[in-house]
Design an enzyme around this catalytic site. Structure first.
Site, PDB file in Angstrom:
ATOM      1  N   HIS A 260       0.857  -1.193   0.000  1.00 35.61           N
ATOM      2  CA  HIS A 260       0.000   0.000   0.000  1.00 35.61           C
ATOM      3  C   HIS A 260       0.890   1.239   0.000  1.00 35.61           C
ATOM      4  O   HIS A 260       1.690   1.449   0.918  1.00 35.61           O
ATOM      5  CB  HIS A 260      -0.921   0.006   1.228  1.00 35.61           C
ATOM      6  CG  HIS A 260      -2.062  -0.942   1.097  1.00 35.61           C
ATOM      7  ND1 HIS A 260      -2.623  -1.583   2.172  1.00 35.61           N
ATOM      8  CD2 HIS A 260      -2.747  -1.352  -0.002  1.00 35.61           C
ATOM      9  CE1 HIS A 260      -3.625  -2.354   1.744  1.00 35.61           C
ATOM     10  NE2 HIS A 260      -3.712  -2.232   0.433  1.00 35.61           N
TER      11      HIS A 260
ATOM     12  N   ARG B  66       0.747   4.521   0.461  1.00 32.03           N
ATOM     13  CA  ARG B  66       0.807   5.635   1.417  1.00 32.03           C
ATOM     14  C   ARG B  66       1.402   5.240   2.766  1.00 32.03           C
ATOM     15  O   ARG B  66       1.636   6.098   3.609  1.00 32.03           O
ATOM     16  CB  ARG B  66      -0.599   6.183   1.641  1.00 32.03           C
ATOM     17  CG  ARG B  66      -1.573   5.190   2.270  1.00 32.03           C
ATOM     18  CD  ARG B  66      -2.975   5.745   2.203  1.00 32.03           C
ATOM     19  NE  ARG B  66      -3.987   4.856   2.744  1.00 32.03           N
ATOM     20  CZ  ARG B  66      -5.295   5.121   2.716  1.00 32.03           C
ATOM     21  NH1 ARG B  66      -5.721   6.252   2.167  1.00 32.03           N
ATOM     22  NH2 ARG B  66      -6.156   4.283   3.225  1.00 32.03           N
ATOM     23  N   GLU B  67       1.650   3.951   2.962  1.00 29.70           N
ATOM     24  CA  GLU B  67       2.099   3.480   4.279  1.00 29.70           C
ATOM     25  C   GLU B  67       3.620   3.607   4.382  1.00 29.70           C
ATOM     26  O   GLU B  67       4.343   2.625   4.549  1.00 29.70           O
ATOM     27  CB  GLU B  67       1.572   2.056   4.498  1.00 29.70           C
ATOM     28  CG  GLU B  67       0.045   2.038   4.516  1.00 29.70           C
ATOM     29  CD  GLU B  67      -0.585   0.654   4.399  1.00 29.70           C
ATOM     30  OE1 GLU B  67       0.143  -0.346   4.434  1.00 29.70           O
ATOM     31  OE2 GLU B  67      -1.828   0.588   4.270  1.00 29.70           O
TER      32      GLU B  67
ATOM     33  N   ARG C 134      -3.252   4.710  -2.216  1.00 25.51           N
ATOM     34  CA  ARG C 134      -3.059   3.378  -1.621  1.00 25.51           C
ATOM     35  C   ARG C 134      -2.769   2.299  -2.671  1.00 25.51           C
ATOM     36  O   ARG C 134      -1.995   1.372  -2.444  1.00 25.51           O
ATOM     37  CB  ARG C 134      -4.351   3.047  -0.856  1.00 25.51           C
ATOM     38  CG  ARG C 134      -4.560   1.605  -0.445  1.00 25.51           C
ATOM     39  CD  ARG C 134      -5.941   1.507   0.215  1.00 25.51           C
ATOM     40  NE  ARG C 134      -6.440   0.166   0.336  1.00 25.51           N
ATOM     41  CZ  ARG C 134      -6.450  -0.523   1.481  1.00 25.51           C
ATOM     42  NH1 ARG C 134      -5.965  -0.006   2.577  1.00 25.51           N
ATOM     43  NH2 ARG C 134      -6.954  -1.736   1.515  1.00 25.51           N
TER      44      ARG C 134
ATOM     45  N   ARG D   6      -5.911  -6.835  -2.315  1.00 30.25           N
ATOM     46  CA  ARG D   6      -7.177  -7.524  -2.569  1.00 30.25           C
ATOM     47  C   ARG D   6      -7.115  -8.290  -3.893  1.00 30.25           C
ATOM     48  O   ARG D   6      -8.124  -8.782  -4.368  1.00 30.25           O
ATOM     49  CB  ARG D   6      -8.351  -6.517  -2.638  1.00 30.25           C
ATOM     50  CG  ARG D   6      -8.562  -5.673  -1.393  1.00 30.25           C
ATOM     51  CD  ARG D   6      -9.068  -6.505  -0.206  1.00 30.25           C
ATOM     52  NE  ARG D   6      -9.261  -5.644   0.957  1.00 30.25           N
ATOM     53  CZ  ARG D   6      -8.303  -5.304   1.829  1.00 30.25           C
ATOM     54  NH1 ARG D   6      -7.075  -5.781   1.682  1.00 30.25           N
ATOM     55  NH2 ARG D   6      -8.571  -4.506   2.852  1.00 30.25           N
TER      56      ARG D   6
ATOM     57  N   SER E  99       0.674  -0.363   7.573  1.00 29.70           N
ATOM     58  CA  SER E  99       0.367   0.512   8.694  1.00 29.70           C
ATOM     59  C   SER E  99      -1.050   1.048   8.474  1.00 29.70           C
ATOM     60  O   SER E  99      -1.463   1.176   7.317  1.00 29.70           O
ATOM     61  CB  SER E  99       1.373   1.669   8.783  1.00 29.70           C
ATOM     62  OG  SER E  99       1.147   2.640   7.785  1.00 29.70           O
ATOM     63  N   PHE E 100      -1.863   1.300   9.529  1.00 34.72           N
ATOM     64  CA  PHE E 100      -1.335   1.450  10.862  1.00 34.72           C
ATOM     65  C   PHE E 100      -2.282   0.826  11.863  1.00 34.72           C
ATOM     66  O   PHE E 100      -3.409   0.451  11.492  1.00 34.72           O
ATOM     67  CB  PHE E 100      -1.128   2.948  11.188  1.00 34.72           C
ATOM     68  CG  PHE E 100      -2.363   3.805  11.038  1.00 34.72           C
ATOM     69  CD1 PHE E 100      -3.184   4.058  12.112  1.00 34.72           C
ATOM     70  CD2 PHE E 100      -2.710   4.357   9.791  1.00 34.72           C
ATOM     71  CE1 PHE E 100      -4.317   4.857  11.987  1.00 34.72           C
ATOM     72  CE2 PHE E 100      -3.845   5.146   9.659  1.00 34.72           C
ATOM     73  CZ  PHE E 100      -4.651   5.391  10.755  1.00 34.72           C
TER      74      PHE E 100
ATOM     75  N   TYR F  30     -11.327  -6.342  10.111  1.00 33.59           N
ATOM     76  CA  TYR F  30     -12.471  -6.412   9.211  1.00 33.59           C
ATOM     77  C   TYR F  30     -12.216  -7.518   8.201  1.00 33.59           C
ATOM     78  O   TYR F  30     -11.085  -7.927   7.991  1.00 33.59           O
ATOM     79  CB  TYR F  30     -12.682  -5.076   8.476  1.00 33.59           C
ATOM     80  CG  TYR F  30     -11.453  -4.598   7.740  1.00 33.59           C
ATOM     81  CD1 TYR F  30     -10.488  -3.844   8.402  1.00 33.59           C
ATOM     82  CD2 TYR F  30     -11.246  -4.903   6.397  1.00 33.59           C
ATOM     83  CE1 TYR F  30      -9.343  -3.421   7.746  1.00 33.59           C
ATOM     84  CE2 TYR F  30     -10.096  -4.472   5.732  1.00 33.59           C
ATOM     85  CZ  TYR F  30      -9.160  -3.729   6.423  1.00 33.59           C
ATOM     86  OH  TYR F  30      -8.018  -3.315   5.766  1.00 33.59           O
TER      87      TYR F  30
ATOM     88  N   GLU G   8       0.687  -4.424  11.218  1.00 34.33           N
ATOM     89  CA  GLU G   8       0.222  -3.037  11.090  1.00 34.33           C
ATOM     90  C   GLU G   8       1.047  -2.226  12.079  1.00 34.33           C
ATOM     91  O   GLU G   8       0.865  -2.354  13.297  1.00 34.33           O
ATOM     92  CB  GLU G   8      -1.275  -2.906  11.424  1.00 34.33           C
ATOM     93  CG  GLU G   8      -2.213  -3.683  10.503  1.00 34.33           C
ATOM     94  CD  GLU G   8      -2.471  -2.989   9.160  1.00 34.33           C
ATOM     95  OE1 GLU G   8      -2.002  -1.849   8.983  1.00 34.33           O
ATOM     96  OE2 GLU G   8      -3.132  -3.605   8.303  1.00 34.33           O
TER      97      GLU G   8
HETATM   98 ZN   LIG Z   1      -2.012  -1.537   4.118  1.00 37.23          ZN
END
Ligand SMILES: [Zn+2]
Length: 431
Positions: free
Chosen positions: A182, A184-185, A236, A256, A308-309, A361, A383
């Protein structure tokens, strides 16, 4: 011409983060299951960016554009869900992050054989690439750099193989870890770079290098990562186009897009942040990770997908069903978490360990689940912690003071997992 270029440059600087002007971050507290469910589906109902999912006792956070704030507040109030505005304008914090990172970036560094990289900044795609190339050149006895293929936009995706026996000794287990699936992490990058540092440059625990082979992929999603630096800090997904006429929305959520329960708990809407793509492994970035598992699956005993996070160590399945070795997954997860908690910053909470669907989730097509499908006994999603600037949940933003700590404390957890598989691999293979 020069003046025109100066003006264009100034315009680009001024325009930075403009797209997030007036976006607010809310912290949301839910009291029971129905409220949890309600909050966690708001991304579909209102097209907002749920940064972290809520549970009773654990607040969630959400990024909301100016024009949707009234509606959001009305909806939350109607459901009797408590909320607090953490910032009226996230752009101010983006500018702060820029300033803090720019201040340290002005200090020059020399990624030499002996010094490695200073852990005071976030490195760009090209800086990381140069670092990996340098290591392969300077440490040919333990490091091999593999160019695994191209991203959607044609950037090289490279990983390191670290081994004292050139991956030839079948009696050693492999630990595979990756970050930045991802984009932006950003805080996840220091975790893999720190592991590389401790296995190649500053080797203080030789058994980790001697007894284990390592595969480390620092930038799993290079296109998204570059985009998050240049255009949209909170991007992301990858940067795949062709899903929509005019490419009004683009990008696939790579976490995903793996082939396990693909499409069951993700979105088929291109504009959504959890859009799963046109099929399992439709994206070159995930196909490359699949191929790594295929090539080394008989020896990869531990897989760590660093995100994260939230201060969590999560294991499958994404449906909430537990795999047969859930007890071991949990036990080793708790041991890793304990090791991190022992050295963590006081303002970050203790790690939570558990099944990803039960703790967080439901999610399908994740790398963590695929690792398990590919035969890895211990497959986890980390995370990393999310409190920033002493102010609360701004978890994608990076405080330079936390960069080395993020690497150091995460490494404490990784070591525990690595030594567990090392000890048990011998037993398993009857050695
Ligand atoms: Zn992530």
């Amino acid at each position: 011409m020069y003046r025109l270029l100066c003006l264009l440059f100034l315009g680009a600087v001024l325009a930075k983060h403009e797209i997030y002007e007036g976006y607010a971050v809310y912290e949301v507290r839910v009291k029971h299951h129905d409220q949890t469910q309600y909050f966690n589906q708001l991304q579909y109902q209102l097209d907002v960016d749920v940064w972290s999912y809520a549970a009773p006792g654990r607040p969630g956070s959400i990024l909301v554009s100016k024009d949707k704030r009234v509606e959001l507040e009305e909806l939350l109030t109607a459901e009797d869900i408590e909320f607090e505005v953490k910032t009226e304008n996230i752009k101010e914090f983006l500018d702060l992050e820029d300033k803090l990172l720019a201040d340290v970036s002005r200090k020059s560094y020399n990624a030499s054989r002996s010094a490695g990289l200073p852990f005071d900044r976030i490195y760009t795609y090209h800086q990381v690439d140069a670092f990996l190339e340098m290591l392969a050149k300077e440490y040919p006895e333990t490091v091999k750099l593999v160019n695994a293929g191209k991203s959607f936009e044609g950037r090289d995706i490279k990983y390191l193989k670290i081994s004292t026996t050139d991956f030839q000794d079948e009696s050693k287990p492999i630990v595979f870890m990756e970050s930045l699936l991802h984009a932006r992490e950003w805080i996840t990058l220091p975790a893999t770079l720190y592991a590389i540092h401790k296995l190649v440059i500053d080797v203080t625990e030789r058994d980790l290098l001697q007894d284990i082979d390592w595969i480390i992929l620092p930038i799993a999603n290079p296109d998204g990562y570059v985009h998050s630096h240049k255009q949209a800090r909170f991007w992301r997904k990858n940067r795949a186009t062709g899903y929509m006429i005019g490419n009004i929305c683009m990008g696939v959520d790579l976490n995903r897009n793996f082939n396990f329960n693909w499409g069951q708990a993700s979105s088929n809407v291109v504009c959504m942040d959890n859009f799963h793509g046109r099929g399992p492994f439709s994206e070159p970035e995930t196909a490359i990770i699949r191929d790594i598992f295929a090539e080394y699956s008989d020896r990869i005993e531990l897989f760590l997908d660093i995100h994260s996070f939230g201060s969590m160590i999560l294991y499958g399945w994404g449906t909430g069903v537990l795999p047969p070795n859930a007890l071991i997954l949990h036990m080793v997860g708790v041991q890793m978490a304990h090791a991190i908690d022992a050295v963590k910053m006081s303002w970050n909470r203790d790690y939570i360990v558990g099944n990803c669907a039960l703790v967080l989730y439901q999610a399908s097509g994740t790398a963590g689940d695929y690792g398990k499908v590919a035969g890895v006994e211990l497959s986890y999603t980390y995370e990393l912690p999310g409190l920033r600037f002493g102010l609360g949940t701004f978890g994608f933003l990076v405080d330079p003071n936390f960069i080395e700590q993020a690497g150091f404390e995460t490494w404490e957890g990784i070591k525990v997992g690595a030594r567990y598989v090392r000890d048990n691999y011998k037993v398993k293979r009857g050695l």
